[in-house]
Design a protein around this motif. Structure first.
Motif, PDB file in Angstrom:
ATOM      1  N   ALA A 198       0.863  -1.187   0.000  1.00 12.43           N
ATOM      2  CA  ALA A 198       0.000   0.000   0.000  1.00 12.43           C
ATOM      3  C   ALA A 198       0.895   1.231   0.000  1.00 12.43           C
ATOM      4  CB  ALA A 198      -0.896  -0.005   1.228  1.00 12.43           C
ATOM      5  N   TRP A 199       0.372   2.333  -0.537  1.00 13.58           N
ATOM      6  CA  TRP A 199       1.128   3.576  -0.545  1.00 13.58           C
ATOM      7  C   TRP A 199       0.566   4.504   0.517  1.00 13.58           C
ATOM      8  CZ3 TRP A 199       1.893   5.394  -6.335  1.00 13.58           C
ATOM      9  CH2 TRP A 199       2.565   4.384  -7.037  1.00 13.58           C
ATOM     10  N   ARG A 200       1.454   5.033   1.355  1.00 15.61           N
ATOM     11  CA  ARG A 200       1.072   6.001   2.362  1.00 15.61           C
ATOM     12  C   ARG A 200       1.838   7.302   2.140  1.00 15.61           C
ATOM     13  NH1 ARG A 200      -1.695   4.071   6.901  1.00 15.61           N
ATOM     14  NH2 ARG A 200      -1.918   1.815   6.994  1.00 15.61           N
ATOM     15  N   VAL A 201       1.304   8.395   2.666  1.00 13.39           N
ATOM     16  CA  VAL A 201       1.982   9.679   2.585  1.00 13.39           C
ATOM     17  C   VAL A 201       2.429  10.109   3.971  1.00 13.39           C
ATOM     18  CG1 VAL A 201       0.933  10.559   0.465  1.00 13.39           C
ATOM     19  CG2 VAL A 201      -0.290  10.807   2.624  1.00 13.39           C
ATOM     20  N   ARG A 202       3.578  10.758   4.014  1.00  9.64           N
ATOM     21  CA  ARG A 202       4.084  11.273   5.292  1.00  9.64           C
ATOM     22  C   ARG A 202       3.343  12.558   5.622  1.00  9.64           C
ATOM     23  NH1 ARG A 202       8.670   8.706   3.065  1.00  9.64           N
ATOM     24  NH2 ARG A 202       9.583   7.218   4.538  1.00  9.64           N
ATOM     25  N   VAL A 203       2.557  12.497   6.670  1.00 10.65           N
ATOM     26  CA  VAL A 203       1.650  13.581   7.015  1.00 10.65           C
ATOM     27  C   VAL A 203       2.328  14.567   7.961  1.00 10.65           C
ATOM     28  CG1 VAL A 203      -0.521  14.109   8.180  1.00 10.65           C
ATOM     29  CG2 VAL A 203      -0.375  12.144   6.652  1.00 10.65           C
ATOM     30  N   PRO A 204       2.179  15.876   7.713  1.00 10.44           N
ATOM     31  CA  PRO A 204       2.739  16.868   8.643  1.00 10.44           C
ATOM     32  C   PRO A 204       1.957  16.876   9.949  1.00 10.44           C
ATOM     33  CG  PRO A 204       1.394  17.948   6.989  1.00 10.44           C
ATOM     34  CD  PRO A 204       1.483  16.497   6.583  1.00 10.44           C
ATOM     35  N   PRO A 205       2.570  17.378  11.030  1.00  8.82           N
ATOM     36  CA  PRO A 205       1.873  17.373  12.326  1.00  8.82           C
ATOM     37  C   PRO A 205       0.557  18.134  12.298  1.00  8.82           C
ATOM     38  CG  PRO A 205       4.205  17.834  12.612  1.00  8.82           C
ATOM     39  CD  PRO A 205       3.951  17.873  11.139  1.00  8.82           C
ATOM     40  N   LYS A 206       0.557  19.325  11.678  1.00  8.17           N
ATOM     41  CA  LYS A 206      -0.648  20.143  11.646  1.00  8.17           C
ATOM     42  C   LYS A 206      -0.851  20.722  10.257  1.00  8.17           C
ATOM     43  CE  LYS A 206      -0.383  21.565  16.507  1.00  8.17           C
ATOM     44  NZ  LYS A 206      -0.311  22.711  17.455  1.00  8.17           N
ATOM     45  N   VAL A 207      -2.106  20.935   9.914  1.00  8.36           N
ATOM     46  CA  VAL A 207      -2.445  21.583   8.650  1.00  8.36           C
ATOM     47  C   VAL A 207      -3.302  22.805   8.962  1.00  8.36           C
ATOM     48  CG1 VAL A 207      -3.738  21.366   6.504  1.00  8.36           C
ATOM     49  CG2 VAL A 207      -2.290  19.492   7.257  1.00  8.36           C
ATOM     50  N   TYR A 208      -2.883  23.941   8.462  1.00 10.42           N
ATOM     51  CA  TYR A 208      -3.632  25.185   8.647  1.00 10.42           C
ATOM     52  C   TYR A 208      -4.471  25.416   7.396  1.00 10.42           C
ATOM     53  CZ  TYR A 208      -0.150  25.876  12.302  1.00 10.42           C
ATOM     54  OH  TYR A 208       0.661  25.708  13.404  1.00 10.42           O
ATOM     55  N   VAL A 209      -5.748  25.529   7.567  1.00  6.52           N
ATOM     56  CA  VAL A 209      -6.658  25.703   6.438  1.00  6.52           C
ATOM     57  C   VAL A 209      -7.396  27.027   6.596  1.00  6.52           C
ATOM     58  CG1 VAL A 209      -8.516  24.704   5.077  1.00  6.52           C
ATOM     59  CG2 VAL A 209      -6.944  23.198   6.300  1.00  6.52           C
ATOM     60  N   ALA A 210      -7.089  27.977   5.732  1.00 10.89           N
ATOM     61  CA  ALA A 210      -7.792  29.259   5.742  1.00 10.89           C
ATOM     62  C   ALA A 210      -9.061  29.138   4.911  1.00 10.89           C
ATOM     63  CB  ALA A 210      -6.899  30.365   5.185  1.00 10.89           C
ATOM     64  N   GLY A 211     -10.145  29.701   5.403  1.00  9.72           N
ATOM     65  CA  GLY A 211     -11.386  29.677   4.646  1.00  9.72           C
ATOM     66  C   GLY A 211     -12.236  28.451   4.867  1.00  9.72           C
ATOM     67  N   LEU A 212     -11.823  27.557   5.737  1.00 10.49           N
ATOM     68  CA  LEU A 212     -12.605  26.352   5.991  1.00 10.49           C
ATOM     69  C   LEU A 212     -13.728  26.687   6.968  1.00 10.49           C
ATOM     70  CD1 LEU A 212     -12.617  23.335   5.227  1.00 10.49           C
ATOM     71  CD2 LEU A 212     -11.360  22.880   7.323  1.00 10.49           C
ATOM     72  N   ASP A 213     -14.986  26.429   6.543  1.00  8.71           N
ATOM     73  CA  ASP A 213     -16.142  26.751   7.374  1.00  8.71           C
ATOM     74  C   ASP A 213     -16.113  28.213   7.825  1.00  8.71           C
ATOM     75  OD1 ASP A 213     -17.418  24.177   7.363  1.00  8.71           O
ATOM     76  OD2 ASP A 213     -15.831  23.480   8.690  1.00  8.71           O
ATOM     77  N   SER A 214     -15.792  29.092   6.867  1.00  7.03           N
ATOM     78  CA  SER A 214     -15.808  30.541   7.077  1.00  7.03           C
ATOM     79  C   SER A 214     -14.814  31.000   8.144  1.00  7.03           C
ATOM     80  CB  SER A 214     -17.221  31.030   7.449  1.00  7.03           C
ATOM     81  OG  SER A 214     -18.143  30.679   6.434  1.00  7.03           O
ATOM     82  N   GLY A 215     -13.741  30.282   8.308  1.00  7.45           N
ATOM     83  CA  GLY A 215     -12.738  30.688   9.278  1.00  7.45           C
ATOM     84  C   GLY A 215     -11.433  29.951   9.028  1.00  7.45           C
ATOM     85  N   LYS A 216     -10.442  30.243   9.845  1.00 11.68           N
ATOM     86  CA  LYS A 216      -9.158  29.557   9.740  1.00 11.68           C
ATOM     87  C   LYS A 216      -9.117  28.443  10.776  1.00 11.68           C
ATOM     88  CE  LYS A 216      -4.178  30.347   9.486  1.00 11.68           C
ATOM     89  NZ  LYS A 216      -3.100  31.358   9.519  1.00 11.68           N
ATOM     90  N   VAL A 217      -8.906  27.239  10.311  1.00 10.29           N
ATOM     91  CA  VAL A 217      -8.969  26.061  11.181  1.00 10.29           C
ATOM     92  C   VAL A 217      -7.612  25.370  11.195  1.00 10.29           C
ATOM     93  CG1 VAL A 217     -10.100  23.848  11.588  1.00 10.29           C
ATOM     94  CG2 VAL A 217     -11.406  25.750  10.633  1.00 10.29           C
ATOM     95  N   THR A 218      -7.187  24.964  12.364  1.00  7.94           N
ATOM     96  CA  THR A 218      -5.964  24.182  12.505  1.00  7.94           C
ATOM     97  C   THR A 218      -6.341  22.737  12.793  1.00  7.94           C
ATOM     98  OG1 THR A 218      -4.767  26.089  13.394  1.00  7.94           O
ATOM     99  CG2 THR A 218      -3.793  23.921  13.750  1.00  7.94           C
ATOM    100  N   ILE A 219      -5.900  21.845  11.940  1.00  8.26           N
ATOM    101  CA  ILE A 219      -6.224  20.421  12.084  1.00  8.26           C
ATOM    102  C   ILE A 219      -4.962  19.663  12.469  1.00  8.26           C
ATOM    103  CG2 ILE A 219      -7.152  18.374  10.940  1.00  8.26           C
ATOM    104  CD1 ILE A 219      -9.195  20.584  11.152  1.00  8.26           C
ATOM    105  N   PRO A 220      -4.947  18.962  13.612  1.00  5.16           N
ATOM    106  CA  PRO A 220      -3.784  18.127  13.968  1.00  5.16           C
ATOM    107  C   PRO A 220      -3.786  16.848  13.144  1.00  5.16           C
ATOM    108  CG  PRO A 220      -5.494  17.920  15.634  1.00  5.16           C
ATOM    109  CD  PRO A 220      -5.999  18.932  14.650  1.00  5.16           C
ATOM    110  N   LEU A 221      -3.396  16.987  11.889  1.00  7.77           N
ATOM    111  CA  LEU A 221      -3.594  15.917  10.920  1.00  7.77           C
ATOM    112  C   LEU A 221      -2.832  14.645  11.274  1.00  7.77           C
ATOM    113  CD1 LEU A 221      -5.217  15.518   8.335  1.00  7.77           C
ATOM    114  CD2 LEU A 221      -3.202  16.172   7.021  1.00  7.77           C
ATOM    115  N   ALA A 222      -1.595  14.785  11.740  1.00 10.35           N
ATOM    116  CA  ALA A 222      -0.797  13.604  12.052  1.00 10.35           C
ATOM    117  C   ALA A 222      -1.422  12.775  13.167  1.00 10.35           C
ATOM    118  CB  ALA A 222       0.626  14.005  12.429  1.00 10.35           C
ATOM    119  N   ALA A 223      -2.140  13.444  14.081  1.00 12.29           N
ATOM    120  CA  ALA A 223      -2.794  12.725  15.177  1.00 12.29           C
ATOM    121  C   ALA A 223      -4.099  12.098  14.728  1.00 12.29           C
ATOM    122  CB  ALA A 223      -3.037  13.665  16.350  1.00 12.29           C
ATOM    123  N   LEU A 224      -4.843  12.798  13.872  1.00 11.73           N
ATOM    124  CA  LEU A 224      -6.166  12.318  13.469  1.00 11.73           C
ATOM    125  C   LEU A 224      -6.109  11.358  12.275  1.00 11.73           C
ATOM    126  CD1 LEU A 224      -8.136  15.679  13.753  1.00 11.73           C
ATOM    127  CD2 LEU A 224      -8.116  13.778  15.373  1.00 11.73           C
TER     128      LEU A 224
END
Length: 287
Positions: free
Chosen positions: A129-155
Motif C-alpha cells: 500500500a502507498w502512504r503519505v508522510r503527514v505533517p503534524p498540523k495543517v492550517y486551512v484558511a477559509g474552511l467553514d468561514s474561518g481559519k482552522v488548525t487540524i492536527p492531521l498527524a494525530a487524526l
C-alpha cells in the motif's frame, strides 16, 4: 464567486441511514438556493462491500426524499455502465504516479495500520500500500468561514493513497472526482473535517490538483445526528439494517425536521420538503 456546483457522494457499502438523508437534503437546499448545479457521484471503489441492493437503495432514498439532481446516473445499470469510478482509474493513477515522484512524500508498506516501526518496501512491491508522510498540523484558511488548525498527524497519521490491490484510495479519488466535476461546494458531516484537511493538503502537493483549495471551494461541515445515547448515527447502528432510513417510523418528516434543526429554522419548516425549502429561502446569506 464561481457558480455553485455541488454533489451527492454516497458509498454503496450499506443502506443509507438518517444522517445520509439529512446530508442529501441539506446539500440539495444549499445548491438550489444558490441556483447551482447538483451532481450524483457514487463512490464505488470499495468493491468488496458493494452490493446491488445498496446501490439500488441510493436511488430509492433520493426518490423517497423528493429531491433531484442535474447530472449523474439514472439508475443502477446506468451507473455501472457509464458512471462507475472504475471508468476513471487512469485519472487516479496519473495523480498517484505524480505524487510518488515527490521526494520523501510517499512510501510503500505492507502493514495494515499506522503505528510502530514502518515496514518500508518499494512502491512496486507486490501487495504494497502507498502512504503519505503527514505533517503534524495543517492550517486551512477559509474552511467553514474561518481559519482552522487540524492536527492531521494525530487524526489521520500517514493515510493510505493507494490500497494494497493497487487501486486509488478515497482521499485521492475524491479530489480527482471533485476537480473533474468542477465542484465548488462540498457539504459534509463535522466528523469529516480532518478528511477535508487531508484532501486540501494532498491536493496542494501537485500543480494539477492545486485548484482543489479553500479559496475556490466552499466547505460546509454540519453537525452530526446522534442516537439517544449520544452516539453518531452510522449505517451499522441503524435498525433495521435491511432498510436503513426507508424504515424510519416518522417517514420523510424525520429527515426534514433534522435539517430544519441544523439550520435553526422554525419547527414547522420540517413538516415537508416544500415547507423546508420555503423557510430556507427566507434565510439569505447562509452561503
Amino acid at each position: 464567486m464561481p457558480p455553485v456546483v455541488s454533489r451527492l457522494a454516497p458509498t454503496p457499502s450499506g443502506y443509507l441511514h438518517l444522517g445520509n438523508a439529512v446530508n442529501f437534503v441539506l446539500t440539495w437546499l444549499l445548491t438550489r438556493q444558490a441556483g447551482g448545479t447538483l451532481h450524483l457521484r457514487i463512490d464505488d471503489l470499495d468493491r468488496a462491500r458493494l452490493r446491488p441492493a445498496y446501490l439500488d437503495n441510493i436511488f430509492r432514498v433520493i426518490n423517497w426524499l423528493g429531491i433531484d439532481y442535474d447530472h449523474g446516473p439514472g439508475g443502477p445499470d446506468d451507473f455501472l455502465r457509464h458512471h462507475s469510478q472504475l471508468l476513471h482509474l487512469p485519472a487516479y493513477n496519473r495523480v498517484l504516479r505524480r505524487l510518488a515522484l515527490r521526494p520523501g512524500l510517499v512510501y510503500g508498506t505492507r502493514r495494515s495500520r499506522t503505528g510502530g516501526i514502518p515496514d518500508l518496501v518499494p512502491l512496486d512491491a507486490p501487495g504494497a500500500a502507498w502512504r503519505v508522510r503527514v505533517p503534524p498540523k495543517v492550517y486551512v484558511a477559509g474552511l467553514d468561514s474561518g481559519k482552522v488548525t487540524i492536527p492531521l498527524a494525530a487524526l489521520m497519521p500517514d493515510f493510505i493513497i493507494r490500497k494494497k490491490d493497487g487501486v486509488a484510495a478515497y482521499q485521492v479519488a475524491s479530489v480527482v472526482d471533485d476537480l473533474r466535476l468542477g465542484t465548488t461546494l462540498i457539504v459534509r458531516g463535522l466528523d469529516l473535517q480532518p478528511s477535508t484537511a487531508a484532501q486540501l493538503w494532498l491536493a496542494g502537493q501537485l500543480s494539477e490538483t492545486a485548484t482543489f483549495n479553500a479559496a475556490r471551494i466552499q466547505f460546509h461541515h454540519h453537525q452530526l445526528l446522534t442516537n439517544e445515547a449520544g452516539q453518531k448515527l452510522s449505517k451499522s447502528q441503524q435498525l433495521p439494517l435491511e432498510a436503513g432510513v426507508l424504515a424510519e417510523s416518522q417517514g420523510q418528516r424525520a429527515v426534514f425536521r433534522a435539517v430544519a434543526q441544523l439550520l435553526a429554522l422554525p419547527k414547522e419548516a420540517g413538516e415537508s420538503l416544500t415547507a423546508l425549502q420555503q423557510a430556507f429561502s427566507n434565510s439569505p446569506g447562509f452561503l
